[in-house]
Motif scaffolding. Structure first.
Motif, PDB file in Angstrom:
ATOM      1  N   TYR A  50      -6.073 127.202  30.857  1.00  0.00           N
ATOM      2  CA  TYR A  50      -6.189 125.847  30.316  1.00  0.00           C
ATOM      3  C   TYR A  50      -6.325 125.872  28.789  1.00  0.00           C
ATOM      4  N   LEU A  51      -7.013 126.872  28.265  1.00  0.00           N
ATOM      5  CA  LEU A  51      -7.086 127.009  26.802  1.00  0.00           C
ATOM      6  C   LEU A  51      -5.706 127.305  26.220  1.00  0.00           C
ATOM      7  N   MET A  52      -4.917 128.111  26.911  1.00  0.00           N
ATOM      8  CA  MET A  52      -3.561 128.412  26.441  1.00  0.00           C
ATOM      9  C   MET A  52      -2.701 127.151  26.432  1.00  0.00           C
ATOM     10  N   ILE A  53      -2.846 126.320  27.438  1.00  0.00           N
ATOM     11  CA  ILE A  53      -2.097 125.059  27.486  1.00  0.00           C
ATOM     12  C   ILE A  53      -2.476 124.190  26.290  1.00  0.00           C
ATOM     13  N   TRP A  54      -3.769 124.054  26.034  1.00  0.00           N
ATOM     14  CA  TRP A  54      -4.223 123.245  24.901  1.00  0.00           C
ATOM     15  C   TRP A  54      -3.767 123.845  23.570  1.00  0.00           C
ATOM     16  N   MET A  55      -3.782 125.162  23.450  1.00  0.00           N
ATOM     17  CA  MET A  55      -3.330 125.803  22.208  1.00  0.00           C
ATOM     18  C   MET A  55      -1.841 125.560  21.987  1.00  0.00           C
ATOM     19  N   THR A  56      -1.062 125.605  23.032  1.00  0.00           N
ATOM     20  CA  THR A  56       0.382 125.399  22.912  1.00  0.00           C
ATOM     21  C   THR A  56       0.686 123.999  22.397  1.00  0.00           C
ATOM     22  N   PHE A  57       0.125 123.002  23.053  1.00  0.00           N
ATOM     23  CA  PHE A  57       0.383 121.630  22.625  1.00  0.00           C
ATOM     24  C   PHE A  57      -0.275 121.324  21.279  1.00  0.00           C
ATOM     25  N   GLY A  58      -1.467 121.859  21.050  1.00  0.00           N
ATOM     26  CA  GLY A  58      -2.164 121.606  19.793  1.00  0.00           C
ATOM     27  C   GLY A  58      -1.538 122.289  18.591  1.00  0.00           C
ATOM     28  N   GLY A  59      -0.880 123.403  18.817  1.00  0.00           N
ATOM     29  CA  GLY A  59      -0.279 124.143  17.711  1.00  0.00           C
ATOM     30  C   GLY A  59       1.152 123.772  17.402  1.00  0.00           C
ATOM     31  N   PRO A 119      -9.700 124.320  40.831  1.00  0.00           N
ATOM     32  CA  PRO A 119     -10.357 125.083  41.897  1.00  0.00           C
ATOM     33  C   PRO A 119     -11.641 125.800  41.469  1.00  0.00           C
ATOM     34  N   ALA A 120     -11.624 126.491  40.354  1.00  0.00           N
ATOM     35  CA  ALA A 120     -12.779 127.318  39.985  1.00  0.00           C
ATOM     36  C   ALA A 120     -13.773 126.584  39.093  1.00  0.00           C
ATOM     37  N   LEU A 121     -13.281 125.878  38.091  1.00  0.00           N
ATOM     38  CA  LEU A 121     -14.167 125.207  37.141  1.00  0.00           C
ATOM     39  C   LEU A 121     -14.670 123.858  37.639  1.00  0.00           C
ATOM     40  N   ARG A 122     -14.001 123.301  38.653  1.00  0.00           N
ATOM     41  CA  ARG A 122     -14.321 121.961  39.165  1.00  0.00           C
ATOM     42  C   ARG A 122     -14.230 120.934  38.041  1.00  0.00           C
ATOM     43  N   LEU A 123     -13.236 121.120  37.205  1.00  0.00           N
ATOM     44  CA  LEU A 123     -12.964 120.254  36.063  1.00  0.00           C
ATOM     45  C   LEU A 123     -11.871 119.266  36.463  1.00  0.00           C
ATOM     46  N   PRO A 124     -12.049 117.971  36.192  1.00  0.00           N
ATOM     47  CA  PRO A 124     -10.961 117.042  36.510  1.00  0.00           C
ATOM     48  C   PRO A 124      -9.690 117.446  35.743  1.00  0.00           C
ATOM     49  N   PHE A 125      -8.574 117.456  36.434  1.00  0.00           N
ATOM     50  CA  PHE A 125      -7.308 117.838  35.802  1.00  0.00           C
ATOM     51  C   PHE A 125      -6.924 116.895  34.668  1.00  0.00           C
ATOM     52  N   LEU A 126      -7.557 115.744  34.590  1.00  0.00           N
ATOM     53  CA  LEU A 126      -7.343 114.831  33.470  1.00  0.00           C
ATOM     54  C   LEU A 126      -7.494 115.580  32.152  1.00  0.00           C
ATOM     55  N   TYR A 127      -8.526 116.421  32.052  1.00  0.00           N
ATOM     56  CA  TYR A 127      -8.799 117.131  30.797  1.00  0.00           C
ATOM     57  C   TYR A 127      -7.748 118.200  30.498  1.00  0.00           C
ATOM     58  N   VAL A 128      -7.153 118.735  31.515  1.00  0.00           N
ATOM     59  CA  VAL A 128      -6.083 119.712  31.311  1.00  0.00           C
ATOM     60  C   VAL A 128      -4.813 118.987  30.871  1.00  0.00           C
ATOM     61  N   TYR A 129      -4.470 117.924  31.577  1.00  0.00           N
ATOM     62  CA  TYR A 129      -3.225 117.213  31.303  1.00  0.00           C
ATOM     63  C   TYR A 129      -3.295 116.344  30.051  1.00  0.00           C
ATOM     64  N   LEU A 130      -4.478 116.085  29.527  1.00  0.00           N
ATOM     65  CA  LEU A 130      -4.587 115.367  28.252  1.00  0.00           C
ATOM     66  C   LEU A 130      -4.016 116.181  27.092  1.00  0.00           C
ATOM     67  N   ALA A 131      -3.828 117.477  27.295  1.00  0.00           N
ATOM     68  CA  ALA A 131      -3.233 118.311  26.251  1.00  0.00           C
ATOM     69  C   ALA A 131      -1.859 117.789  25.852  1.00  0.00           C
ATOM     70  N   MET A 132      -1.129 117.251  26.803  1.00  0.00           N
ATOM     71  CA  MET A 132       0.227 116.772  26.515  1.00  0.00           C
ATOM     72  C   MET A 132       0.231 115.540  25.600  1.00  0.00           C
ATOM     73  N   PRO A 133      -0.449 114.442  25.933  1.00  0.00           N
ATOM     74  CA  PRO A 133      -0.421 113.307  25.006  1.00  0.00           C
ATOM     75  C   PRO A 133      -1.111 113.606  23.679  1.00  0.00           C
ATOM     76  N   VAL A 134      -2.163 114.401  23.711  1.00  0.00           N
ATOM     77  CA  VAL A 134      -2.827 114.763  22.451  1.00  0.00           C
ATOM     78  C   VAL A 134      -1.893 115.607  21.584  1.00  0.00           C
ATOM     79  N   GLY A 135      -1.252 116.595  22.187  1.00  0.00           N
ATOM     80  CA  GLY A 135      -0.341 117.455  21.446  1.00  0.00           C
ATOM     81  C   GLY A 135       0.840 116.696  20.864  1.00  0.00           C
ATOM     82  N   PHE A 136       1.440 115.803  21.652  1.00  0.00           N
ATOM     83  CA  PHE A 136       2.564 115.032  21.134  1.00  0.00           C
ATOM     84  C   PHE A 136       2.108 114.011  20.097  1.00  0.00           C
ATOM     85  N   SER A 137       0.889 113.506  20.195  1.00  0.00           N
ATOM     86  CA  SER A 137       0.351 112.638  19.142  1.00  0.00           C
ATOM     87  C   SER A 137       0.184 113.426  17.844  1.00  0.00           C
TER      88      SER A 137
END
Length: 175
Positions: A50-59, A119-137
């Motif tokens: 998930y950090l890699m996903i955020w780094m990709t869109f953020g960078g 599955p492991a972190l029990r984190l809502p996928f919302l926070y993972v998928y927010l990388a896309m709109p944040v990155g494109f913004s």
């Protein structure tokens, strides 16, 4: 305005540094734990992914600023100066439209995923998928900040504020 741009770029860069550091720390700790204790953190792979996903869109926006994305310039190079500027302006308009569309698609998709948990972190996928709109913004913001020098001269921002432009960069203005 230039000071705000420097702050914006610095914050974007530092966010990436923090994410990369966290990813390296998590993965390194997990490797050490597996080696020394034969146990591992059950959430480490998921967190690193998930950090890699955020780094990709953020960078992506920082890469855009310096001409780090793939570009095919055969047509551009054969055109006269005015036509080159018109082509670059058209490219900016198309990119802004695409980026805005992807912000909308990403936001829609993130909203749909808000109730599903990882599955492991029990984190809502919302926070993972927010990388896309944040990155494109961020891509929109970076593109708007480089539009004038890009359209007028085909120039990108220097890699470090205050440094001379790198002549080896594709599209960089020479002297």
């Amino acid at each position: 305005m230039q000071k705000l741009e420097r702050i914006f770029v610095a914050l974007n860069g530092w966010a990436l540094i923090v994410m990369l550091s966290a990813m390296a720390l998590i993965v390194g700790t997990n490797v050490a734990l597996r080696y020394f204790t034969a146990n591992s953190l059950p959430w480490a792979d998921e967190a690193a992914r998930y950090l890699m996903i955020w780094m990709t869109f953020g960078g992506a926006g920082l890469a855009l600023r310096v001409g780090g994305h793939v570009a095919i310039t055969n047509l551009h190079d054969t055109l006269p100066t005015f036509a080159q500027r018109a082509l670059r302006a058209a490219i900016v308009v198309v990119l802004l439209g695409f980026f805005a569309f992807m912000v909308w698609v990403g936001w829609t998709y993130a909203q749909r995923m808000q109730y599903q948990m990882s599955p492991a972190l029990r984190l809502p996928f919302l926070y993972v998928y927010l990388a896309m709109p944040v990155g494109f913004s961020l891509l929109i913001a970076h593109l708007l900040l480089i539009t004038k020098p890009f359209v007028m001269a085909g120039a990108y921002k220097p890699r470090h504020d205050g440094d001379a432009e790198d002549d080896s960069l594709p599209g960089a203005a020479n002297g």
